[in-house]
Design an enzyme around this catalytic site. Sequence first.
Site, PDB file in Angstrom:
ATOM      1  CG  PHE A 140     -12.070  -0.197   3.089  1.00 39.64           C
ATOM      2  CD1 PHE A 140     -11.356  -0.862   4.075  1.00 39.64           C
ATOM      3  CD2 PHE A 140     -11.685  -0.353   1.763  1.00 39.64           C
ATOM      4  CE1 PHE A 140     -10.279  -1.676   3.748  1.00 39.64           C
ATOM      5  CE2 PHE A 140     -10.603  -1.161   1.431  1.00 39.64           C
ATOM      6  CZ  PHE A 140      -9.907  -1.830   2.423  1.00 39.64           C
ATOM      7  CE  LYS A 169      -9.496   2.846   8.024  1.00 37.28           C
ATOM      8  NZ  LYS A 169     -10.320   2.027   7.091  1.00 37.28           N
ATOM      9  CG  ASP A 200      -8.283  -0.294  10.055  1.00 38.89           C
ATOM     10  OD1 ASP A 200      -9.105   0.537  10.428  1.00 38.89           O
ATOM     11  OD2 ASP A 200      -8.600  -1.429   9.671  1.00 38.89           O
ATOM     12  CB  THR A 201      -6.679  -2.783  14.097  1.00 37.30           C
ATOM     13  OG1 THR A 201      -5.562  -3.372  13.419  1.00 37.30           O
ATOM     14  CG2 THR A 201      -7.965  -3.188  13.417  1.00 37.30           C
ATOM     15  N   GLY A 202      -4.110  -0.742  14.071  1.00 33.54           N
ATOM     16  CA  GLY A 202      -2.787  -0.498  14.661  1.00 33.54           C
ATOM     17  C   GLY A 202      -1.952  -1.767  14.772  1.00 33.54           C
ATOM     18  CG  ASN A 203      -3.698  -5.754  15.330  1.00 32.70           C
ATOM     19  OD1 ASN A 203      -3.261  -6.021  16.441  1.00 32.70           O
ATOM     20  ND2 ASN A 203      -4.990  -5.781  15.050  1.00 32.70           N
ATOM     21  CB  THR A 204       0.073  -3.489  10.178  1.00 31.38           C
ATOM     22  OG1 THR A 204      -1.062  -4.217   9.742  1.00 31.38           O
ATOM     23  CG2 THR A 204       1.223  -3.669   9.208  1.00 31.38           C
ATOM     24  CG  LEU A 205       2.264   0.927  11.215  1.00 32.13           C
ATOM     25  CD1 LEU A 205       1.672   2.314  11.092  1.00 32.13           C
ATOM     26  CD2 LEU A 205       3.715   0.924  10.722  1.00 32.13           C
ATOM     27  N   GLY A 241       0.767  -1.245   0.000  1.00 33.42           N
ATOM     28  CA  GLY A 241       0.000   0.000   0.000  1.00 33.42           C
ATOM     29  C   GLY A 241       0.793   1.286   0.000  1.00 33.42           C
ATOM     30  CG  ASP A 244      -5.443  -3.503  -1.637  1.00 28.94           C
ATOM     31  OD1 ASP A 244      -5.024  -3.021  -0.567  1.00 28.94           O
ATOM     32  OD2 ASP A 244      -5.750  -4.704  -1.771  1.00 28.94           O
ATOM     33  CD  GLU A 253       1.246   0.429   6.542  1.00 27.63           C
ATOM     34  OE1 GLU A 253       1.549   0.458   5.347  1.00 27.63           O
ATOM     35  OE2 GLU A 253       0.886  -0.607   7.141  1.00 27.63           O
ATOM     36  CG  ASP A 254      -1.330   1.594   3.238  1.00 26.89           C
ATOM     37  OD1 ASP A 254      -1.085   1.256   4.418  1.00 26.89           O
ATOM     38  OD2 ASP A 254      -1.927   0.851   2.432  1.00 26.89           O
ATOM     39  NE  ARG A 293      -2.090  -3.060  -4.089  1.00 27.06           N
ATOM     40  CZ  ARG A 293      -2.186  -3.208  -2.771  1.00 27.06           C
ATOM     41  NH1 ARG A 293      -2.092  -2.160  -1.993  1.00 27.06           N
ATOM     42  NH2 ARG A 293      -2.375  -4.396  -2.238  1.00 27.06           N
TER      43      ARG A 293
HETATM   44  P1  IMP Z   1      -4.054  -2.358  10.717  1.00 26.17           P
HETATM   45  O1  IMP Z   1      -3.064  -3.446  11.006  1.00 26.17           O
HETATM   46  O2  IMP Z   1      -5.442  -2.776  11.100  1.00 26.17           O
HETATM   47  O3  IMP Z   1      -3.677  -1.030  11.283  1.00 26.17           O
HETATM   48  O4  IMP Z   1      -4.162  -2.255   9.158  1.00 26.17           O
HETATM   49  C1  IMP Z   1      -3.262  -1.618   8.390  1.00 26.17           C
HETATM   50  C2  IMP Z   1      -3.327  -2.125   6.966  1.00 26.17           C
HETATM   51  O5  IMP Z   1      -4.673  -2.425   6.580  1.00 26.17           O
HETATM   52  C3  IMP Z   1      -2.840  -1.081   6.009  1.00 26.17           C
HETATM   53  O6  IMP Z   1      -1.499  -1.276   5.714  1.00 26.17           O
HETATM   54  C4  IMP Z   1      -3.711  -1.285   4.801  1.00 26.17           C
HETATM   55  O7  IMP Z   1      -3.072  -2.166   3.898  1.00 26.17           O
HETATM   56  C5  IMP Z   1      -4.968  -1.927   5.304  1.00 26.17           C
HETATM   57  N1  IMP Z   1      -6.078  -0.954   5.423  1.00 26.17           N
HETATM   58  C6  IMP Z   1      -6.638  -0.462   6.561  1.00 26.17           C
HETATM   59  N2  IMP Z   1      -7.611   0.414   6.285  1.00 26.17           N
HETATM   60  C7  IMP Z   1      -7.691   0.469   4.941  1.00 26.17           C
HETATM   61  C8  IMP Z   1      -8.523   1.230   4.034  1.00 26.17           C
HETATM   62  O8  IMP Z   1      -9.387   2.033   4.401  1.00 26.17           O
HETATM   63  N3  IMP Z   1      -8.278   1.009   2.707  1.00 26.17           N
HETATM   64  C9  IMP Z   1      -7.338   0.153   2.245  1.00 26.17           C
HETATM   65  N4  IMP Z   1      -6.532  -0.552   3.044  1.00 26.17           N
HETATM   66  C10 IMP Z   1      -6.715  -0.398   4.385  1.00 26.17           C
HETATM   67 MG    MG Z   2      -3.841  -3.461   1.908  1.00 25.73          MG
END
Ligand code: IMP
Ligand code: MG
Length: 182
Positions: free
Chosen positions: A160, A139, A111-116, A51, A167, A107-108, A173
């Site tokens: 979303f 978000k 959202d939940t914050g899990n990835t980062l 992303g 994507d 990062e793009d 994208r």
């Molecule tokens: P998290 O781990 O829930 O914070 O999710 C982060 C990842 O979810 C981002 O790197 C995105 O790839 C994907 N993501 C979260 N929200 C969106 C959205 O609104 N559109 C597209 N991808 C999203």
């Molecule tokens: Mg994605």
Amino acid sequence: MRDMKDKNSKNKILFSETDIKDIVCRVADEISQDCKSMGINSLNVICVLKGAFVFAADLVRQLEIPNINIEFISASSYGSSDVSSGNVKLGCIDNLSIFGENILIVEDIIDTGNTLKKLTEQIKSFEPNTVRVCAMFDKPDRRSVDFDADYVGSVIPDEFIVGYGLDYAEMYRDLPYVTVLK
Ligand code: IMP
Ligand code: MG
């Protein structure tokens, strides 16, 4: 399926190309100023695929830092859904050679914050000198773990979004603007 690049499409554009350019310049300026005041001349930018590829490409060209190195890692948790699975998979991270480096994770969206959260923990285990995180969109209403980025392009409501690298099931994208997925 409707072509979202169609200029006559009725999609609500959240961020136009001009909005995006303004945001990227502002964030790049914040990062450049901070690096200057901290005496950082070399930055190791880690772009989180897929992303962030568009944002990272725009951002690095606006940074005013003498030495910039770019690495790519991959993170995924969504699969083909618009709801995070919470099960974050990181790729190419073991190949990083970042001991003592100054890191900027790009990062793009948060959202939940899990990835980062997972990613920054792993990056820190390599013992870099500094670690900062930059996200184009945030978000905060959706957060399920405690995580804040150092630099955020724009805070958005719980919707979303697609375009500018983001994507839905690997589509959209390539849109030069950001729109809400219908
Ligand atoms: P998290 O781990 O829930 O914070 O999710 C982060 C990842 O979810 C981002 O790197 C995105 O790839 C994907 N993501 C979260 N929200 C969106 C959205 O609104 N559109 C597209 N991808 C999203
Ligand atoms: Mg994605």
